[in-house]
Motif scaffolding. Structure first.
Motif, PDB file in Angstrom:
ATOM      1  N   PRO A   1       3.120   5.204   0.621  1.00 62.64           N
ATOM      2  CA  PRO A   1       2.275   4.041  -0.279  1.00 62.64           C
ATOM      3  C   PRO A   1       1.447   3.222  -0.232  1.00 62.64           C
ATOM      4  O   PRO A   1       0.088   3.586   0.724  1.00 62.64           O
ATOM      5  N   VAL A   2       0.714   3.900  -1.647  1.00 61.70           N
ATOM      6  CA  VAL A   2      -0.770   3.549  -2.550  1.00 61.70           C
ATOM      7  C   VAL A   2      -0.284   2.560  -3.001  1.00 61.70           C
ATOM      8  O   VAL A   2       0.208   3.262  -4.078  1.00 61.70           O
TER       9      VAL A   2
ATOM     10  N   TYR B   1      -8.579   1.629  -4.627  1.00 63.61           N
ATOM     11  CA  TYR B   1      -7.381   2.144  -3.612  1.00 63.61           C
ATOM     12  C   TYR B   1      -6.969   1.729  -2.066  1.00 63.61           C
ATOM     13  O   TYR B   1      -7.659   1.748  -1.536  1.00 63.61           O
ATOM     14  N   ASP B   2      -4.989   1.092  -2.087  1.00 62.17           N
ATOM     15  CA  ASP B   2      -4.914   0.164  -1.014  1.00 62.17           C
ATOM     16  C   ASP B   2      -3.565   0.736  -0.312  1.00 62.17           C
ATOM     17  O   ASP B   2      -2.923   1.276  -1.025  1.00 62.17           O
ATOM     18  N   VAL B   3      -4.230   1.101   0.540  1.00 59.05           N
ATOM     19  CA  VAL B   3      -2.873   2.621   1.056  1.00 59.05           C
ATOM     20  C   VAL B   3      -2.773   2.171   2.621  1.00 59.05           C
ATOM     21  O   VAL B   3      -3.585   1.160   3.860  1.00 59.05           O
ATOM     22  N   PHE B   4      -1.514   2.197   2.598  1.00 56.74           N
ATOM     23  CA  PHE B   4      -0.736   1.544   4.149  1.00 56.74           C
ATOM     24  C   PHE B   4      -0.549   2.573   4.884  1.00 56.74           C
ATOM     25  O   PHE B   4       0.006   3.907   4.907  1.00 56.74           O
TER      26      PHE B   4
ATOM     27  N   VAL C   1       4.713   2.010  -5.147  1.00 52.45           N
ATOM     28  CA  VAL C   1       3.402   2.083  -4.886  1.00 52.45           C
ATOM     29  C   VAL C   1       2.753   3.238  -6.547  1.00 52.45           C
ATOM     30  O   VAL C   1       4.040   2.907  -7.607  1.00 52.45           O
ATOM     31  N   SER C   2       1.996   3.534  -6.405  1.00 52.76           N
ATOM     32  CA  SER C   2       0.979   4.201  -7.894  1.00 52.76           C
ATOM     33  C   SER C   2      -0.047   4.428  -6.906  1.00 52.76           C
ATOM     34  O   SER C   2      -1.243   4.490  -7.005  1.00 52.76           O
ATOM     35  N   GLY C   3      -0.086   6.048  -6.026  1.00 57.37           N
ATOM     36  CA  GLY C   3      -0.741   6.781  -5.724  1.00 57.37           C
ATOM     37  C   GLY C   3      -0.936   7.921  -7.028  1.00 57.37           C
ATOM     38  O   GLY C   3      -0.181   7.858  -7.107  1.00 57.37           O
TER      39      GLY C   3
ATOM     40  N   THR D   1       6.303  -4.252   7.286  1.00 56.56           N
ATOM     41  CA  THR D   1       4.945  -3.652   6.527  1.00 56.56           C
ATOM     42  C   THR D   1       6.107  -4.334   4.826  1.00 56.56           C
ATOM     43  O   THR D   1       6.653  -3.575   4.740  1.00 56.56           O
TER      44      THR D   1
ATOM     45  N   LEU E   1       6.574  -3.481   1.153  1.00 57.55           N
ATOM     46  CA  LEU E   1       5.872  -2.153   0.212  1.00 57.55           C
ATOM     47  C   LEU E   1       5.754  -2.969  -1.777  1.00 57.55           C
ATOM     48  O   LEU E   1       7.561  -2.494  -1.636  1.00 57.55           O
TER      49      LEU E   1
ATOM     50  N   ARG F   1      -1.354  -9.072  -1.253  1.00 59.81           N
ATOM     51  CA  ARG F   1      -2.517  -8.888  -0.724  1.00 59.81           C
ATOM     52  C   ARG F   1      -3.170 -10.457  -1.471  1.00 59.81           C
ATOM     53  O   ARG F   1      -4.612 -10.788  -0.213  1.00 59.81           O
TER      54      ARG F   1
ATOM     55  N   PHE G   1       0.789  -5.405   1.288  1.00 56.00           N
ATOM     56  CA  PHE G   1      -0.406  -4.559   0.703  1.00 56.00           C
ATOM     57  C   PHE G   1      -0.554  -4.929  -0.405  1.00 56.00           C
ATOM     58  O   PHE G   1       0.625  -5.435  -1.346  1.00 56.00           O
ATOM     59  N   GLY G   2      -1.448  -3.991  -1.745  1.00 54.46           N
ATOM     60  CA  GLY G   2      -1.233  -3.684  -2.690  1.00 54.46           C
ATOM     61  C   GLY G   2      -1.080  -5.133  -3.358  1.00 54.46           C
ATOM     62  O   GLY G   2      -1.511  -6.146  -3.495  1.00 54.46           O
TER      63      GLY G   2
END
Lengths: 85, 174
Positions: B126-127, B54-57, A82-84, A77, A79, A12, A8-9
């Motif tokens: 997890p974003v 936005y990539d999200v698990f 993160v930056s939501g 996975t 990780l 990718r 992810f992120g």
């Protein structure tokens, strides 16, 4: 044993998943160096080693402790920070 | 007893809807509804931004939203109604990236719970954000390292609190 690391992120750019060969008694912390080795030939705009170091590993339900014992064909996975929101 | 709704929506199929969040938490026992809407701004660290992907698990993200909501309920009461939806996919400037709505009998709990939820999500969910710049470049946002420790936020001083992560590293987000 073989495990699969889902990306992810920033990871990718290396594909959706990376397959690694690890010792049968491997734990989560044993994933990092083989993962860095698998990515060493890729070009990235960031420090791959540093990003792997600052990442955690998880399943679909939890972030894993570094001492967590891995199992054959496990899907992990990675990780990155993160930056939501 | 309140209720919780959490989800991740692919914005190419279903844009986020702040009013839907507000409607979800508007219930007869509530005298306060607090709504937080996160949107994509047109700049970051001096660079002009055209949009964010936005990539999200998804499974772990939804679980983290639920955990944060449950923590808010534990802190500010079983009566809270909570709604959290995060975007997945590409958004242009002004696009809605997250909707958080909190309904509560009283405003103090609604404000505090809403603030708590967005701060915790920023540090724990997890974003990942890929920013697209005017010059054609794209870059993943530098984020927060996840850790095994829960983040400490003083529930009584939420407006002044700092989130702690890892080895007591404190930092703030926009």
């Amino acid at each position: 044993m073989q495990i699969t690391v889902q990306t992810f992120g920033a990871f990718r750019q290396f594909g959706r998943q990376i397959i690694l060969e690890l010792a049968d008694d491997a734990i989560v912390s044993d994933v990092r160096q083989p993962l860095v080795n698998a990515l060493v030939d890729y070009k990235a705009k960031f420090d791959i080693d540093g990003l792997v170091e600052s990442s955690r590993f998880a399943t679909e339900t939890s972030i894993l402790d570094e001492q967590h014992r891995l199992t054959e064909n496990m899907l992990l996975t990675i990780l990155p920070p993160v930056s939501g929101g | 007893m309140g209720k919780i709704f959490v989800d991740v929506w692919d914005v190419t199929e279903k844009p986020l809807d702040a009013m839907a969040g507000l409607a979800y938490v508007t219930e007869m026992p509530n005298g306060a509804e607090n709504l937080f809407v996160g949107t994509v701004r047109n700049h970051n660290f001096g660079k002009k931004v055209l949009g964010i992907s936005y990539d999200v698990f998804v499974p772990l993200a939804k679980q983290s939203f639920l955990e944060v909501c449950q923590e808010a309920i534990n802190k500010w009461g079983q009566e809270l109604d909570l709604y959290v939806v995060h975007a997945q996919g590409r958004l242009d400037i002004g696009g809605v990236s997250i909707v958080i709505a909190v309904g509560s009998p009283h405003r103090d709990e609604a404000f505090k719970a809403c603030r708590y939820i967005i701060e915790e999500i920023k540090h724990r969910a997890p974003v990942w954000k890929l920013e697209h710049y005017e010059d054609g470049d794209s870059e993943w946002s530098k984020g927060c390292e996840l850790c095994s420790h829960n983040h400490v936020i003083d529930a009584h001083n939420i407006g002044e609190s700092k989130a702690h992560i890892g080895e007591n590293k404190a930092h703030a987000h926009d």
